[in-house]
Design a protein around this motif. Structure first.
Motif, PDB file in Angstrom:
ATOM      1  N   THR A  87     -54.982  44.949  74.047  1.00 40.28           N
ATOM      2  CA  THR A  87     -55.630  46.181  74.369  1.00 40.28           C
ATOM      3  C   THR A  87     -55.758  47.300  73.362  1.00 40.28           C
ATOM      4  O   THR A  87     -56.479  48.138  73.575  1.00 40.28           O
ATOM      5  N   HIS A  88     -54.857  47.031  72.283  1.00 42.43           N
ATOM      6  CA  HIS A  88     -55.350  48.296  71.178  1.00 42.43           C
ATOM      7  C   HIS A  88     -54.943  46.986  69.912  1.00 42.43           C
ATOM      8  O   HIS A  88     -54.118  45.912  69.755  1.00 42.43           O
ATOM      9  N   THR A  89     -54.718  47.710  68.514  1.00 41.89           N
ATOM     10  CA  THR A  89     -54.393  47.285  66.803  1.00 41.89           C
ATOM     11  C   THR A  89     -52.713  47.798  67.248  1.00 41.89           C
ATOM     12  O   THR A  89     -52.107  47.379  66.176  1.00 41.89           O
ATOM     13  N   SER A  90     -52.623  49.109  67.609  1.00 38.12           N
ATOM     14  CA  SER A  90     -50.472  48.887  67.733  1.00 38.12           C
ATOM     15  C   SER A  90     -49.797  47.708  67.804  1.00 38.12           C
ATOM     16  O   SER A  90     -49.168  48.339  66.619  1.00 38.12           O
ATOM     17  N   PRO A  91     -49.869  47.086  68.218  1.00 31.56           N
ATOM     18  CA  PRO A  91     -49.269  45.781  68.396  1.00 31.56           C
ATOM     19  C   PRO A  91     -48.684  45.557  66.689  1.00 31.56           C
ATOM     20  O   PRO A  91     -47.770  45.162  66.663  1.00 31.56           O
ATOM     21  N   TYR A 118     -59.404  44.044  72.901  1.00 28.80           N
ATOM     22  CA  TYR A 118     -59.887  43.457  73.957  1.00 28.80           C
ATOM     23  C   TYR A 118     -59.712  44.930  76.028  1.00 28.80           C
ATOM     24  O   TYR A 118     -58.214  44.503  75.850  1.00 28.80           O
ATOM     25  N   ARG A 119     -60.933  44.299  76.043  1.00 29.00           N
ATOM     26  CA  ARG A 119     -60.470  46.010  77.790  1.00 29.00           C
ATOM     27  C   ARG A 119     -61.557  45.586  78.288  1.00 29.00           C
ATOM     28  O   ARG A 119     -62.773  45.240  77.891  1.00 29.00           O
ATOM     29  N   SER A 120     -60.928  45.109  79.738  1.00 30.48           N
ATOM     30  CA  SER A 120     -62.286  44.659  81.056  1.00 30.48           C
ATOM     31  C   SER A 120     -63.296  46.200  80.928  1.00 30.48           C
ATOM     32  O   SER A 120     -63.141  46.559  82.434  1.00 30.48           O
ATOM     33  N   HIS A 160     -63.367  46.896  68.228  1.00 28.22           N
ATOM     34  CA  HIS A 160     -63.068  46.880  66.598  1.00 28.22           C
ATOM     35  C   HIS A 160     -62.222  48.347  66.678  1.00 28.22           C
ATOM     36  O   HIS A 160     -62.532  49.004  66.985  1.00 28.22           O
ATOM     37  N   GLN A 161     -61.119  48.052  66.825  1.00 30.88           N
ATOM     38  CA  GLN A 161     -59.866  49.479  66.226  1.00 30.88           C
ATOM     39  C   GLN A 161     -60.032  49.279  64.391  1.00 30.88           C
ATOM     40  O   GLN A 161     -59.549  47.755  64.065  1.00 30.88           O
ATOM     41  N   LEU A 162     -58.968  49.778  64.412  1.00 30.60           N
ATOM     42  CA  LEU A 162     -58.682  49.984  63.091  1.00 30.60           C
ATOM     43  C   LEU A 162     -57.827  51.159  62.818  1.00 30.60           C
ATOM     44  O   LEU A 162     -57.462  52.325  63.436  1.00 30.60           O
ATOM     45  N   GLU A 163     -56.231  50.676  62.955  1.00 24.93           N
ATOM     46  CA  GLU A 163     -55.109  51.544  62.506  1.00 24.93           C
ATOM     47  C   GLU A 163     -54.462  51.897  61.647  1.00 24.93           C
ATOM     48  O   GLU A 163     -55.085  51.073  60.673  1.00 24.93           O
ATOM     49  N   GLY A 164     -54.379  53.514  61.298  1.00 26.51           N
ATOM     50  CA  GLY A 164     -53.098  53.779  60.191  1.00 26.51           C
ATOM     51  C   GLY A 164     -51.504  53.604  60.946  1.00 26.51           C
ATOM     52  O   GLY A 164     -51.439  53.878  61.908  1.00 26.51           O
ATOM     53  N   PHE A 206     -52.631  56.397  63.549  1.00 35.33           N
ATOM     54  CA  PHE A 206     -53.516  56.452  64.218  1.00 35.33           C
ATOM     55  C   PHE A 206     -54.593  55.426  64.235  1.00 35.33           C
ATOM     56  O   PHE A 206     -54.267  54.709  64.008  1.00 35.33           O
ATOM     57  N   GLY A 207     -55.289  55.307  65.583  1.00 32.40           N
ATOM     58  CA  GLY A 207     -56.407  53.962  65.800  1.00 32.40           C
ATOM     59  C   GLY A 207     -57.796  54.420  66.238  1.00 32.40           C
ATOM     60  O   GLY A 207     -57.894  55.756  67.274  1.00 32.40           O
ATOM     61  N   LEU A 208     -58.296  54.093  65.643  1.00 33.19           N
ATOM     62  CA  LEU A 208     -59.957  54.880  65.417  1.00 33.19           C
ATOM     63  C   LEU A 208     -60.825  53.161  66.142  1.00 33.19           C
ATOM     64  O   LEU A 208     -60.456  52.047  65.616  1.00 33.19           O
TER      65      LEU A 208
HETATM   66  N1  PHE Z   1     -53.440  52.516  70.617  1.00 26.90           N
HETATM   67  C1  PHE Z   1     -54.477  53.819  70.552  1.00 26.90           C
HETATM   68  C2  PHE Z   1     -55.715  53.149  71.384  1.00 26.90           C
HETATM   69  O1  PHE Z   1     -56.208  52.209  71.469  1.00 26.90           O
HETATM   70  C3  PHE Z   1     -54.697  54.917  70.196  1.00 26.90           C
HETATM   71  C4  PHE Z   1     -53.544  55.081  68.974  1.00 26.90           C
HETATM   72  C5  PHE Z   1     -53.067  53.878  67.917  1.00 26.90           C
HETATM   73  C6  PHE Z   1     -53.047  56.294  69.317  1.00 26.90           C
HETATM   74  C7  PHE Z   1     -51.905  55.394  67.352  1.00 26.90           C
HETATM   75  C8  PHE Z   1     -52.149  56.889  68.344  1.00 26.90           C
HETATM   76  C9  PHE Z   1     -51.173  55.975  67.440  1.00 26.90           C
HETATM   77  O2  PHE Z   1     -56.362  53.914  72.896  1.00 26.90           O
END
Ligand code: PHE
Length: 370
Positions: free
Chosen positions: A173-177, A212-214, A225-229, A324-326
């Motif tokens: 659901t996010h790139t954080s994993p 991916y999110r419903s 698309h996300q870009l994680e930092g 962060f996640g953009l």
């Molecule tokens: N993963 C969060 C989201 O998808 C964004 C995020 C990334 C927040 C990294 C904090 C740190 O909404």
């Protein structure tokens, strides 16, 4: 006795009048073919007395040669005319513009991703990637989502059917994993040294990828698309996060004057957490970045939660960091004025023709890269 002179005059006239090659061939067969009138005359020479033959022979042969020559001449004429007609009909007009050549276009999301990667690469970030199909541990548990916590539902997760081990995988659901994977990999001493070294702290990575999110409306699509930092080092604090994101935004939007705003927020995996907004003007029916008094949310971020560091085998008293996640597609919409996010993934080539980018453009003045 056949009147050879009249015969020659008649045949010559018909040969000259033959309208096309087929008509000419019919006359040739009629006169010179095996049973043609001239051939019959030639055969009759055998039955003549020697005197008669001496007199008729040259005349009949002369008739044959004259008619054959007339046929050949007419044939050359007709062939030349036919060629002229074809050349006129099939003429190539070299002054016409060539038909348009279909060229592929670079999808705006990929273009924007390249621009983002170029800016972060200049700041010294390395690239990391992870799988689209994740497990609950990397997507939620290691990121400090409590078990059965409603936050897991908040993400509108696409769950896969239970596998043979009774486990349900999911579409991330996010790139954080990938943060978790990068930090764990650094702790995994069984990995070859050159990999472990590259991933152990200090860590400075960006993670572009699909999530991916419903969800589906003008600004949400089920895949985006996300870009994680992620930065992990000693003595990292919120100031580093703010500077990094401010510097990125100015480079990305190619303007020194884009105002940004950090609002307190909550994410299970960062503490403190914030959302960042960029200054914009929405008065004219479109959004202008870096103008006006409005703000638009573009990313989430914060200091990596001590529990997340611990879950990945790092001692929070030794290491800190920010993440962060953009939203890549949303930033693209803002930079290039794409009105509806759903069209972005509708695979309509007319849309791509309009919004896409040339693969061979001049170098980007912001990044120096093309
Ligand atoms: N993963 C969060 C989201 O998808 C964004 C995020 C990334 C927040 C990294 C904090 C740190 O909404």
């Amino acid at each position: 006795m056949t009147d050879l002179t009249a015969m020659q005059a008649d045949l010559s006239a018909r040969v000259t009048a033959a309208a096309d090659l087929a008509a000419l061939e019919a006359i040739r067969v009629e006169a010179l073919g095996k049973q043609g009138s001239i051939s019959e005359l030639l055969k009759s020479l055998g039955k003549m007395s020697p005197d008669e033959r001496r007199e008729q022979g040259p005349k009949i042969n002369g008739l044959r040669d004259a008619v054959a020559a007339a046929v050949a001449a007419r044939k050359a004429e007709l062939e030349a005319a036919e060629l002229d007609a074809r050349l006129a009909a099939e003429r190539v007009d070299l002054t016409l513009p060539p038909p348009p050549e279909r060229k592929g276009r670079v999808h705006p999301t990929m273009q924007v991703l390249d621009e983002m990667i170029a800016v972060f690469a200049e700041m010294g970030f390395a690239l990391a990637e992870g799988p689209d199909i994740e497990d609950d541990f990397h997507n939620f548990t290691a990121l400090n989502f409590p078990p059965k916590h409603p936050a897991r539902e908040m993400h509108d997760t696409f769950w896969l059917p239970e596998d043979a081990n009774g486990e349900r995988k999911l579409l991330r659901t996010h790139t954080s994993p990938v943060q978790v994977r990068v930090m764990q990999q650094g702790q995994n001493r069984s990995l070859p040294a050159w990999i472990a070294q590259g991933q152990a702290p200090p860590i400075r990575v960006i993670v572009p990828g699909r999530v991916y999110r419903s969800d589906s409306d003008a600004t949400h699509t089920p895949m985006f698309h996300q870009l994680e930092g992620l930065v992990i080092d000693r003595n990292i604090h919120m100031g580093h996060l703010k500077w990094t994101l401010d510097a990125f935004i100015r480079r990305f939007f190619e303007s020194e004057n884009v105002g940004t705003r950090f609002r307190p927020h909550h994410f299970p995996f960062t503490e403190p957490s914030a959302e960042m907004d960029v200054q914009c003007d929405r008065s004219g029916g479109s959004i202008k970045i870096g103008e006006g008094t409005d703000f638009l949310e573009i990313l989430g971020g914060g200091m990596v939660h001590p529990n997340v560091l611990r879950n990945c085998g790092l001692d929070p008293d030794e290491w800190q960091g920010f993440a962060f996640g953009l939203g890549v597609d949303r930033l693209g919409m803002l930079k290039y004025g794409v009105p509806d996010l759903r069209d972005t993934f509708a695979a309509d080539t007319r849309w791509l023709e309009h919004w896409g980018f040339s693969a061979f453009q001049a170098p980007n003045p912001a990044t120096g890269l093309s």
